[in-house]
Write an enzyme that holds these catalytic residues in place. Structure first.
Site, PDB file in Angstrom:
ATOM      1  N   LYS A 101       0.798  -1.236   0.000  1.00 35.11           N
ATOM      2  CA  LYS A 101       0.000   0.000   0.000  1.00 35.11           C
ATOM      3  C   LYS A 101       0.828   1.282   0.000  1.00 35.11           C
ATOM      4  O   LYS A 101       0.415   2.287  -0.549  1.00 35.11           O
ATOM      5  CB  LYS A 101      -0.946   0.009   1.209  1.00 35.11           C
ATOM      6  CG  LYS A 101      -2.062  -0.992   1.034  1.00 35.11           C
ATOM      7  CD  LYS A 101      -3.031  -1.005   2.175  1.00 35.11           C
ATOM      8  CE  LYS A 101      -3.984  -2.162   1.928  1.00 35.11           C
ATOM      9  NZ  LYS A 101      -5.213  -2.102   2.632  1.00 35.11           N
ATOM     10  N   ASN A 141      -4.907   1.956  -1.707  1.00 40.42           N
ATOM     11  CA  ASN A 141      -5.429   0.589  -1.767  1.00 40.42           C
ATOM     12  C   ASN A 141      -6.261   0.342  -3.022  1.00 40.42           C
ATOM     13  O   ASN A 141      -6.747  -0.758  -3.232  1.00 40.42           O
ATOM     14  CB  ASN A 141      -6.268   0.253  -0.512  1.00 40.42           C
ATOM     15  CG  ASN A 141      -7.656   0.845  -0.586  1.00 40.42           C
ATOM     16  OD1 ASN A 141      -7.821   1.965  -1.054  1.00 40.42           O
ATOM     17  ND2 ASN A 141      -8.646   0.106  -0.138  1.00 40.42           N
ATOM     18  N   GLY A 172     -12.347  -7.407  10.781  1.00 42.85           N
ATOM     19  CA  GLY A 172     -12.136  -6.549   9.602  1.00 42.85           C
ATOM     20  C   GLY A 172     -13.130  -6.753   8.475  1.00 42.85           C
ATOM     21  O   GLY A 172     -13.008  -6.116   7.426  1.00 42.85           O
ATOM     22  N   ARG A 183       6.442  -1.959  15.519  1.00 43.88           N
ATOM     23  CA  ARG A 183       7.726  -2.568  15.892  1.00 43.88           C
ATOM     24  C   ARG A 183       8.894  -1.669  15.492  1.00 43.88           C
ATOM     25  O   ARG A 183       9.953  -1.737  16.058  1.00 43.88           O
ATOM     26  CB  ARG A 183       7.854  -3.984  15.347  1.00 43.88           C
ATOM     27  CG  ARG A 183       7.965  -4.114  13.867  1.00 43.88           C
ATOM     28  CD  ARG A 183       8.217  -5.567  13.509  1.00 43.88           C
ATOM     29  NE  ARG A 183       8.006  -5.777  12.089  1.00 43.88           N
ATOM     30  CZ  ARG A 183       8.025  -6.949  11.511  1.00 43.88           C
ATOM     31  NH1 ARG A 183       8.223  -8.031  12.232  1.00 43.88           N
ATOM     32  NH2 ARG A 183       7.834  -7.062  10.220  1.00 43.88           N
ATOM     33  N   ASP A 207      -9.675   2.504   2.206  1.00 49.12           N
ATOM     34  CA  ASP A 207      -9.586   1.828   3.518  1.00 49.12           C
ATOM     35  C   ASP A 207     -10.074   2.726   4.650  1.00 49.12           C
ATOM     36  O   ASP A 207     -10.829   2.311   5.520  1.00 49.12           O
ATOM     37  CB  ASP A 207      -8.123   1.479   3.839  1.00 49.12           C
ATOM     38  CG  ASP A 207      -7.692   0.167   3.223  1.00 49.12           C
ATOM     39  OD1 ASP A 207      -8.568  -0.620   2.822  1.00 49.12           O
ATOM     40  OD2 ASP A 207      -6.475  -0.066   3.158  1.00 49.12           O
ATOM     41  N   LEU A 215      -8.294  -5.417  12.072  1.00 49.02           N
ATOM     42  CA  LEU A 215      -8.483  -5.255  10.626  1.00 49.02           C
ATOM     43  C   LEU A 215      -8.395  -6.599   9.924  1.00 49.02           C
ATOM     44  O   LEU A 215      -8.871  -6.760   8.803  1.00 49.02           O
ATOM     45  CB  LEU A 215      -7.454  -4.284  10.046  1.00 49.02           C
ATOM     46  CG  LEU A 215      -7.445  -2.856  10.598  1.00 49.02           C
ATOM     47  CD1 LEU A 215      -6.647  -1.938   9.680  1.00 49.02           C
ATOM     48  CD2 LEU A 215      -8.840  -2.301  10.796  1.00 49.02           C
ATOM     49  N   ALA A 228      -2.333   0.130   5.929  1.00 49.03           N
ATOM     50  CA  ALA A 228      -3.684   0.254   6.490  1.00 49.03           C
ATOM     51  C   ALA A 228      -3.663   1.232   7.662  1.00 49.03           C
ATOM     52  O   ALA A 228      -4.537   2.108   7.777  1.00 49.03           O
ATOM     53  CB  ALA A 228      -4.186  -1.112   6.934  1.00 49.03           C
TER      54      ALA A 228
HETATM   55  P1  NAP Z   1       1.655  -3.506   5.770  1.00 48.44           P
HETATM   56  O1  NAP Z   1       1.636  -2.240   4.989  1.00 48.44           O
HETATM   57  O2  NAP Z   1       2.608  -4.570   5.401  1.00 48.44           O
HETATM   58  O3  NAP Z   1       1.886  -3.092   7.308  1.00 48.44           O
HETATM   59  C1  NAP Z   1       1.922  -4.061   8.304  1.00 48.44           C
HETATM   60  C2  NAP Z   1       2.310  -3.440   9.625  1.00 48.44           C
HETATM   61  O4  NAP Z   1       2.383  -4.505  10.586  1.00 48.44           O
HETATM   62  C3  NAP Z   1       3.684  -2.777   9.623  1.00 48.44           C
HETATM   63  O5  NAP Z   1       3.708  -1.761  10.596  1.00 48.44           O
HETATM   64  C4  NAP Z   1       4.588  -3.942  10.041  1.00 48.44           C
HETATM   65  O6  NAP Z   1       5.795  -3.546  10.642  1.00 48.44           O
HETATM   66  C5  NAP Z   1       3.724  -4.584  11.087  1.00 48.44           C
HETATM   67  N1  NAP Z   1       4.108  -5.975  11.286  1.00 48.44           N
HETATM   68  C6  NAP Z   1       4.280  -6.932  10.344  1.00 48.44           C
HETATM   69  N2  NAP Z   1       4.663  -8.085  10.935  1.00 48.44           N
HETATM   70  C7  NAP Z   1       4.750  -7.831  12.256  1.00 48.44           C
HETATM   71  C8  NAP Z   1       5.109  -8.623  13.374  1.00 48.44           C
HETATM   72  N3  NAP Z   1       5.450  -9.905  13.239  1.00 48.44           N
HETATM   73  N4  NAP Z   1       5.106  -8.046  14.612  1.00 48.44           N
HETATM   74  C9  NAP Z   1       4.761  -6.750  14.742  1.00 48.44           C
HETATM   75  N5  NAP Z   1       4.419  -5.944  13.721  1.00 48.44           N
HETATM   76  C10 NAP Z   1       4.401  -6.492  12.487  1.00 48.44           C
HETATM   77  O7  NAP Z   1       0.197  -4.199   5.764  1.00 48.44           O
HETATM   78  P2  NAP Z   1      -1.214  -3.475   5.693  1.00 48.44           P
HETATM   79  O8  NAP Z   1      -1.654  -3.380   4.285  1.00 48.44           O
HETATM   80  O9  NAP Z   1      -1.152  -2.261   6.538  1.00 48.44           O
HETATM   81  O10 NAP Z   1      -2.156  -4.577   6.374  1.00 48.44           O
HETATM   82  C11 NAP Z   1      -2.070  -4.848   7.762  1.00 48.44           C
HETATM   83  C12 NAP Z   1      -3.187  -5.822   8.127  1.00 48.44           C
HETATM   84  O11 NAP Z   1      -4.467  -5.197   7.982  1.00 48.44           O
HETATM   85  C13 NAP Z   1      -3.221  -7.054   7.245  1.00 48.44           C
HETATM   86  O12 NAP Z   1      -3.553  -8.164   8.010  1.00 48.44           O
HETATM   87  C14 NAP Z   1      -4.347  -6.747   6.264  1.00 48.44           C
HETATM   88  O13 NAP Z   1      -4.965  -7.914   5.754  1.00 48.44           O
HETATM   89  C15 NAP Z   1      -5.316  -5.972   7.164  1.00 48.44           C
HETATM   90  N6  NAP Z   1      -6.172  -5.085   6.384  1.00 48.44           N
HETATM   91  C16 NAP Z   1      -7.511  -5.323   6.387  1.00 48.44           C
HETATM   92  C17 NAP Z   1      -8.346  -4.485   5.691  1.00 48.44           C
HETATM   93  C18 NAP Z   1      -9.827  -4.745   5.713  1.00 48.44           C
HETATM   94  O14 NAP Z   1     -10.522  -4.256   4.827  1.00 48.44           O
HETATM   95  N7  NAP Z   1     -10.322  -5.443   6.681  1.00 48.44           N
HETATM   96  C19 NAP Z   1      -7.841  -3.406   4.972  1.00 48.44           C
HETATM   97  C20 NAP Z   1      -6.481  -3.186   5.017  1.00 48.44           C
HETATM   98  C21 NAP Z   1      -5.644  -4.034   5.731  1.00 48.44           C
HETATM   99  P3  NAP Z   1       7.099  -3.311   9.721  1.00 48.44           P
HETATM  100  O15 NAP Z   1       6.833  -2.032   8.974  1.00 48.44           O
HETATM  101  O16 NAP Z   1       8.194  -3.236  10.707  1.00 48.44           O
HETATM  102  O17 NAP Z   1       7.184  -4.495   8.813  1.00 48.44           O
END
Ligand code: NAP
Length: 415
Positions: A211, A232, A381, A295, A247, A358, A275
């Site tokens: 994203k 997104n 979510g 983190r 989002d 989410l 997100a």
């Molecule tokens: P992203 O851009 O990859 O961001 C993920 C975040 O989580 C980053 O801050 C990352 O830290 C952190 N993270 C990843 N692995 C981790 C771990 N093992 N321990 C602690 N922190 C960790 O992903 P995103 O697009 O924001 O999505 C995040 C989540 O939200 C996903 O599960 C996605 O499916 C969900 N989501 C749902 C919706 C919905 O419509 N329901 C919409 C959007 C997103 P780093 O930067 O250090 O890697």
């Protein structure tokens, strides 16, 4: 590669062997190289009119300009560039008549053919030790170039319900456009977008982990997406790729329908990725006091002046103040392989707090199960997923029947 793309696979040499009832080695021995090249030319002409197949050719196919022309008329020529030593280590290669003399004959062939490979290939792909990884850029490019209609891109993508939701609405509205899920691993957006620019994909939604990284590859980023730095939804408009963020509005609509709003609330967000960026921006703009724990504290600092590292000490300190806690990390998500190591911070939340995850697959994550066990309000979510998808369809196909689309999506999920 064919398997990943869900396309038929053709091995040109195997086809020649099947048609002649002889191995390549036997053809060379009994009929000579000239006869083989004739049959190879016939096969190249046949392959040239195949639709959507992944075709492997023998190395000599480029010696005839007509073959190259036939294969490129309807296709994309890729040279898998491998070190001669790696080629010789492949035991079956010495079965090839022109390589029977070993290292020397290979060196001679490389000298003769390599310039031709480089000159004729649309793409030169260095082959790494792990062959599967070498294919990632090509897969990303091929998916962008050949996908029609709409799609969702991300990695992992197997868990995504987006195709199910969008297809259900398209079907109900009699819109005959495909909606696919494309696995584009982190680091391969450049190739994917290059494919999209030369292809026919009309638009796509973007999920973890792209994203934020996608912004520099777009021609324009509009509205909240520009303000929070996360996209997104991408729509092609007169050849230009335009980025949006649905989002942030999607979660707000989901919260509102459950009777929540951001105004005057303390919102604690876990994670600082794509997100989280949208959610933090929208919550702040709607009058919430936002705290972000991630983190990498530096990432969190970019989203709110109240930030910190995502650790048990900060979680325990911030939880008592939170009216709404939002998990915007993939912890607990299907296929992600990691979960919250410790959920004891949930016991510190005020009694009326809402815990919002989410993550929507699984519907009940360990975070939500534990929060519900403690008597806290919970929300997964799914509602956000539906609303961000509805808003994306507004951009994709001008959808204006929101309640109708909501019902269709709800039904599709409950089946
Ligand atoms: P992203 O851009 O990859 O961001 C993920 C975040 O989580 C980053 O801050 C990352 O830290 C952190 N993270 C990843 N692995 C981790 C771990 N093992 N321990 C602690 N922190 C960790 O992903 P995103 O697009 O924001 O999505 C995040 C989540 O939200 C996903 O599960 C996605 O499916 C969900 N989501 C749902 C919706 C919905 O419509 N329901 C919409 C959007 C997103 P780093 O930067 O250090 O890697």
């Amino acid at each position: 590669m064919a398997q990943e793309l869900g396309r038929p696979f053709i091995d040109m040499d195997s086809r020649i062997e099947e048609r002649r009832g002889q191995s390549i080695k036997e053809i060379f021995a009994s009929c000579g190289q000239a006869a083989f090249r004739r049959w190879e030319k016939e096969e190249a002409a046949r392959c040239g009119i195949e639709q959507g197949a992944v075709i492997a050719t023998g190395g000599g196919v480029v010696l005839d300009a007509g073959n190259v022309q036939a294969l490129k008329a309807n296709g994309y020529l890729v040279f898998l560039d491998r070190l001669p030593k790696a080629i010789m280590d492949n035991s079956s290669i010495t079965e090839r008549p022109l390589l029977a003399a070993g290292q020397e004959s290979l060196a001679q062939l490389a000298l003769e053919r390599r310039p031709l490979y480089l000159a004729t290939a649309d793409e030169v792909l260095p082959v790494a030790a792990n062959f599967k990884d070498s294919l990632n850029p090509l897969l990303a490019l091929a998916q962008g170039a050949t996908c029609r209609g709409f799609a969702v891109i991300g990695d992992p993508i197997g868990h995504s319900l987006s195709p199910l939701l969008h297809r259900a609405v398209f079907k109900a509205l009699n819109i005959d456009i495909p909606y696919n899920a494309l696995r584009i691993p982190q680091g391969y957006l450049k190739e994917f977008i290059r494919g999209v620019r030369g292809g026919v994909l009309q638009g796509f939604t973007v999920t973890i982990p792209h994203k934020r990284e996608i912004l520099p590859f777009l021609d324009e980023v509009r509205g909240g997406a520009a303000l929070c730095g996360a996209v997104n939804t991408v729509m092609r408009d007169k050849g230009r790729l335009i980025g949006y963020n649905t989002d942030m509005e999607g979660l707000l609509l989901a919260l509102k329908r459950q009777g929540y709003s951001y105004a005057g609330q303390n919102v604690l967000i876990l994670g600082a990725g794509g997100a989280a960026a949208g959610v933090a921006y929208k919550a702040g703009a709607s009058g919430a006091r936002v705290t972000v724990l991630a983190r990498r504290a530096g990432q969190a600092a970019a989203l709110s002046p109240n930030f910190g590292e995502l650790n048990s000490e900060n979680l325990s300190r911030e939880s008592p103040k939170a009216d709404i806690l939002i998990n915007a990390t993939p912890l607990g998500m299907k296929d992600f392989g990691a979960d919250f190591p410790d959920l004891s911070f949930l016991a510190n939340l005020p009694a009326g707090a809402l815990v919002c995850d989410l993550v929507y697959n699984p519907a009940a994550t360990s975070l939500l199960k534990e929060a519900a066990r403690l008597g806290l309000a919970v929300m997964n979510g799914m509602e956000m997923l539906i609303w961000q998808a509805i808003l994306a369809e507004q951009i994709f196909v001008g959808l204006d029947k929101f309640d109708f689309a909501y019902e269709i999506m709800q039904k599709a999920i409950s089946k």
